[in-house]
Write a protein that holds these residues in place. Sequence first.
Motif, PDB file in Angstrom:
ATOM      1  N   LYS A 109       0.830  -1.205   0.000  1.00  0.00           N
ATOM      2  CA  LYS A 109       0.000   0.000   0.000  1.00  0.00           C
ATOM      3  C   LYS A 109       0.867   1.259   0.000  1.00  0.00           C
ATOM      4  O   LYS A 109       0.532   2.248  -0.660  1.00  0.00           O
ATOM      5  N   ARG A 110       1.977   1.213   0.730  1.00  0.00           N
ATOM      6  CA  ARG A 110       2.851   2.381   0.797  1.00  0.00           C
ATOM      7  C   ARG A 110       3.433   2.702  -0.582  1.00  0.00           C
ATOM      8  O   ARG A 110       3.524   3.859  -0.976  1.00  0.00           O
ATOM      9  N   ARG A 112       2.008   2.006  -3.456  1.00  0.00           N
ATOM     10  CA  ARG A 112       0.895   2.574  -4.230  1.00  0.00           C
ATOM     11  C   ARG A 112       0.748   4.064  -3.929  1.00  0.00           C
ATOM     12  O   ARG A 112       0.560   4.879  -4.824  1.00  0.00           O
ATOM     13  N   GLN A 113       0.793   4.380  -2.645  1.00  0.00           N
ATOM     14  CA  GLN A 113       0.594   5.770  -2.249  1.00  0.00           C
ATOM     15  C   GLN A 113       1.713   6.658  -2.760  1.00  0.00           C
ATOM     16  O   GLN A 113       1.467   7.803  -3.153  1.00  0.00           O
ATOM     17  N   THR A 117       1.026   9.748  -5.164  1.00  0.00           N
ATOM     18  CA  THR A 117       1.459  11.090  -4.779  1.00  0.00           C
ATOM     19  C   THR A 117       2.267  11.742  -5.888  1.00  0.00           C
ATOM     20  O   THR A 117       2.125  12.935  -6.175  1.00  0.00           O
ATOM     21  N   ALA A 192      -5.066   4.689  -3.260  1.00  0.00           N
ATOM     22  CA  ALA A 192      -4.176   5.165  -2.199  1.00  0.00           C
ATOM     23  C   ALA A 192      -4.941   6.012  -1.193  1.00  0.00           C
ATOM     24  O   ALA A 192      -4.748   5.869   0.026  1.00  0.00           O
ATOM     25  N   ASN A 193      -5.817   6.886  -1.667  1.00  0.00           N
ATOM     26  CA  ASN A 193      -6.588   7.744  -0.763  1.00  0.00           C
ATOM     27  C   ASN A 193      -7.537   6.936   0.110  1.00  0.00           C
ATOM     28  O   ASN A 193      -7.676   7.196   1.315  1.00  0.00           O
ATOM     29  N   ARG A 196      -5.536   5.045   2.673  1.00  0.00           N
ATOM     30  CA  ARG A 196      -5.038   5.963   3.706  1.00  0.00           C
ATOM     31  C   ARG A 196      -6.151   6.332   4.684  1.00  0.00           C
ATOM     32  O   ARG A 196      -5.904   6.510   5.881  1.00  0.00           O
TER      33      ARG A 196
END
Length: 337
Positions: A109-110, A112-113, A117, A192-193, A196
Amino acid sequence: MNVTLDTMVDTLKAAAESSRLRILILLAQGDLTVSDFTEILGQSQPRVSRHLKLLLEAGLIGRYQEGSWAFFRLSDQEMARAFVMRLIAGVDAADPQIVRDMERLETVKRRRQERATEYFSQNAASWDEIRSLHVPDKAVETAILELVGKRPFQSMLDLGTGTGRVLEILSPLYRRGVGIDMSREMLAVARANLERAGVTNAQVRQGDIFAPPVERDAYDLVTIHQVLHYLDDPARAISEAARLLRPSGRLIIVDFAPHSLEFLREEHAHQRLGFSDRQIGEWFAEAGLDLESSQEFEPQGNSGGRLTVKLWLGRDRRLLIADPIPTSHAVRIGEVA
């Protein structure tokens, strides 16, 4: 709906294996690809694909294509999804293997984020230019929340989901949410949003707003937020959205009132320079919807060269006769207000 004894046995067999149960637990946290599973589970692609195939055949998970990527998710079928959630609820979250899986999932996930970003920062300038022309998003989001109300409902669909923001703000109300967007980059941002924000009851997938890859007559709420002005045939988009609603379901559209800012057409690919209440009302009527209300959000300060945001609410004219889902297992669809 009940199932036969043989079907139940086959379903239990599909889930009764440690790797497949781990897969179901992971999918309860969001959609994943084969590559994600190979990294998290530490298994080869053929082995992972075999597990996924068995779960697909049992109807416990679903699959959808996004370009060259294939994503997997928990089944959209209410009974199958409820079965999986009851099953994984009995697994100790402190189990060492599950803890390791969750740690590796966080790594996935990190990444992806970070990609999301990067894409967002590359395009932020153009978005900020348009955003500066109209009322802050928070005002419109508050109006959407007030319009939808506080009663929970079964399902919602966000067409042209973009960053996934509408799915995020309404996530406490629906049991299952789906976002559709043509852009893989925007879908990465949305995933990602949502991750999060801890939203696990929504998924996003690639698809055309004119032919959404979802079932018809299935959604209590459909939203189209700041999308119509990009389309060459907004009426058709509204007509398609109406076909996705359950009887008495609602369609919310957010877009601009008529304006004359030609640079938006020339520099930002806007095909329509806003919409009037009359135009939206006519398109709603053609799609079998009643225009129940419209709201207007004028820009702050000097309105010259700025945009007025509009919010329209339409409702499917068909009456909800009965709810086939027992109230002991699900929120009554008829409770949407």
